[in-house]
Design a protein around this motif. Structure first.
Motif, mmCIF file in Angstrom:
data_model
loop_
_atom_site.group_PDB
_atom_site.id
_atom_site.type_symbol
_atom_site.label_atom_id
_atom_site.label_comp_id
_atom_site.label_asym_id
_atom_site.label_seq_id
_atom_site.Cartn_x
_atom_site.Cartn_y
_atom_site.Cartn_z
ATOM 1 N N PHE A 1 0.847 -1.180 0.000
ATOM 2 C CA PHE A 1 0.000 0.000 0.000
ATOM 3 C C PHE A 1 0.887 1.236 0.000
ATOM 4 O O PHE A 1 2.068 1.173 0.294
ATOM 5 N N LYS A 2 0.284 2.356 -0.357
ATOM 6 C CA LYS A 2 1.017 3.612 -0.447
ATOM 7 C C LYS A 2 0.234 4.678 0.308
ATOM 8 O O LYS A 2 -0.886 5.005 -0.072
ATOM 9 N N ALA A 3 0.810 5.190 1.388
ATOM 10 C CA ALA A 3 0.180 6.265 2.148
ATOM 11 C C ALA A 3 0.752 7.580 1.636
ATOM 12 O O ALA A 3 1.918 7.884 1.868
ATOM 13 N N ILE A 4 -0.049 8.341 0.945
ATOM 14 C CA ILE A 4 0.399 9.608 0.381
ATOM 15 C C ILE A 4 0.566 10.651 1.481
ATOM 16 O O ILE A 4 1.572 11.340 1.548
ATOM 17 N N SER A 5 -0.422 10.729 2.372
ATOM 18 C CA SER A 5 -0.385 11.763 3.392
ATOM 19 C C SER A 5 -1.233 11.336 4.581
ATOM 20 O O SER A 5 -2.283 10.746 4.410
ATOM 21 N N VAL A 6 -0.762 11.645 5.776
ATOM 22 C CA VAL A 6 -1.540 11.475 6.994
ATOM 23 C C VAL A 6 -1.465 12.806 7.720
ATOM 24 O O VAL A 6 -0.388 13.259 8.088
ATOM 25 N N SER A 7 -2.616 13.432 7.896
ATOM 26 C CA SER A 7 -2.621 14.768 8.487
ATOM 27 C C SER A 7 -2.303 14.707 9.972
ATOM 28 O O SER A 7 -2.372 13.652 10.595
ATOM 29 N N ALA A 8 -1.959 15.855 10.513
ATOM 30 C CA ALA A 8 -1.684 15.945 11.946
ATOM 31 C C ALA A 8 -2.948 15.566 12.711
ATOM 32 O O ALA A 8 -4.024 16.063 12.439
ATOM 33 N N GLY A 9 -2.818 14.662 13.636
ATOM 34 C CA GLY A 9 -3.973 14.181 14.384
ATOM 35 C C GLY A 9 -4.703 13.058 13.683
ATOM 36 O O GLY A 9 -5.676 12.537 14.203
ATOM 37 N N GLY A 10 -4.249 12.685 12.495
ATOM 38 C CA GLY A 10 -4.874 11.596 11.759
ATOM 39 C C GLY A 10 -4.394 10.249 12.255
ATOM 40 O O GLY A 10 -3.466 10.150 13.055
ATOM 41 N N VAL A 11 -5.042 9.190 11.796
ATOM 42 C CA VAL A 11 -4.702 7.836 12.224
ATOM 43 C C VAL A 11 -4.462 6.986 10.987
ATOM 44 O O VAL A 11 -5.275 6.972 10.079
ATOM 45 N N LEU A 12 -3.331 6.298 10.952
ATOM 46 C CA LEU A 12 -3.050 5.317 9.909
ATOM 47 C C LEU A 12 -2.979 3.967 10.600
ATOM 48 O O LEU A 12 -2.101 3.730 11.410
ATOM 49 N N VAL B 1 -2.787 -0.128 10.215
ATOM 50 C CA VAL B 1 -2.463 -1.251 9.344
ATOM 51 C C VAL B 1 -2.474 -2.511 10.199
ATOM 52 O O VAL B 1 -1.778 -2.579 11.202
ATOM 53 N N GLY B 2 -3.266 -3.469 9.818
ATOM 54 C CA GLY B 2 -3.326 -4.715 10.586
ATOM 55 C C GLY B 2 -4.365 -4.662 11.684
ATOM 56 O O GLY B 2 -5.255 -3.827 11.693
ATOM 57 N N ASP B 3 -4.247 -5.594 12.614
ATOM 58 C CA ASP B 3 -5.216 -5.717 13.701
ATOM 59 C C ASP B 3 -5.031 -4.615 14.728
ATOM 60 O O ASP B 3 -3.932 -4.144 14.963
ATOM 61 N N THR B 4 -6.130 -4.233 15.353
ATOM 62 C CA THR B 4 -6.078 -3.232 16.416
ATOM 63 C C THR B 4 -7.241 -3.444 17.366
ATOM 64 O O THR B 4 -8.277 -3.974 16.975
ATOM 65 N N ALA B 5 -7.072 -3.048 18.603
ATOM 66 C CA ALA B 5 -8.151 -3.160 19.584
ATOM 67 C C ALA B 5 -9.009 -1.900 19.574
ATOM 68 O O ALA B 5 -10.225 -1.974 19.671
ATOM 69 N N ALA B 6 -8.387 -0.727 19.448
ATOM 70 C CA ALA B 6 -9.138 0.527 19.465
ATOM 71 C C ALA B 6 -8.337 1.603 18.756
ATOM 72 O O ALA B 6 -7.120 1.647 18.847
ATOM 73 N N ILE B 7 -9.047 2.450 18.028
ATOM 74 C CA ILE B 7 -8.447 3.631 17.422
ATOM 75 C C ILE B 7 -9.048 4.831 18.130
ATOM 76 O O ILE B 7 -10.256 5.028 18.110
ATOM 77 N N VAL B 8 -8.211 5.614 18.790
ATOM 78 C CA VAL B 8 -8.691 6.717 19.610
ATOM 79 C C VAL B 8 -8.216 8.033 19.012
ATOM 80 O O VAL B 8 -7.022 8.281 18.921
ATOM 81 N N PRO B 9 -9.148 8.891 18.588
ATOM 82 C CA PRO B 9 -8.743 10.190 18.040
ATOM 83 C C PRO B 9 -8.214 11.106 19.131
ATOM 84 O O PRO B 9 -8.574 10.994 20.301
ATOM 85 N N LYS B 10 -7.335 12.014 18.784
ATOM 86 C CA LYS B 10 -6.756 12.963 19.729
ATOM 87 C C LYS B 10 -7.294 14.369 19.524
ATOM 88 O O LYS B 10 -6.869 15.294 20.178
ATOM 89 N N GLY B 11 -8.197 14.553 18.587
ATOM 90 C CA GLY B 11 -8.774 15.866 18.344
ATOM 91 C C GLY B 11 -10.119 15.713 17.661
ATOM 92 O O GLY B 11 -10.432 14.677 17.103
#
Length: 73
Positions: free
Chosen positions: A8-19, A21-31
């Protein structure tokens, strides 16, 4: 179950964004932020044709808060 991903190709991940990949238990935003846009506002691509005769966007929000963020990190 393990995630099987190919290249895969990640062009851009903004500040405060989440990338993620793979398994995860929780994705928690910071803003948080809220964006209001009318019909056809966020279209991307080549040769987009949007025809709107009359358009209004309701930006009234009666909630005091939509999503509270409490972080212990």
């Amino acid at each position: 179950m393990p995630a099987m991903i190919g290249a895969f190709k990640a062009i851009s991940v903004s500040a405060g964004g989440v990338l993620q990949v793979g398994d995860t238990a929780a994705i928690v935003p910071k803003g948080t932020s809220k964006t209001c846009g009318g019909s056809g506002t966020f279209n991307t691509g080549d040769f987009i044709l949007t025809q709107n005769i009359l358009n209004t966007t309701n930006t009234i929000d009666m909630d005091a808060s939509d999503q509270n963020i409490a972080s212990g990190l």
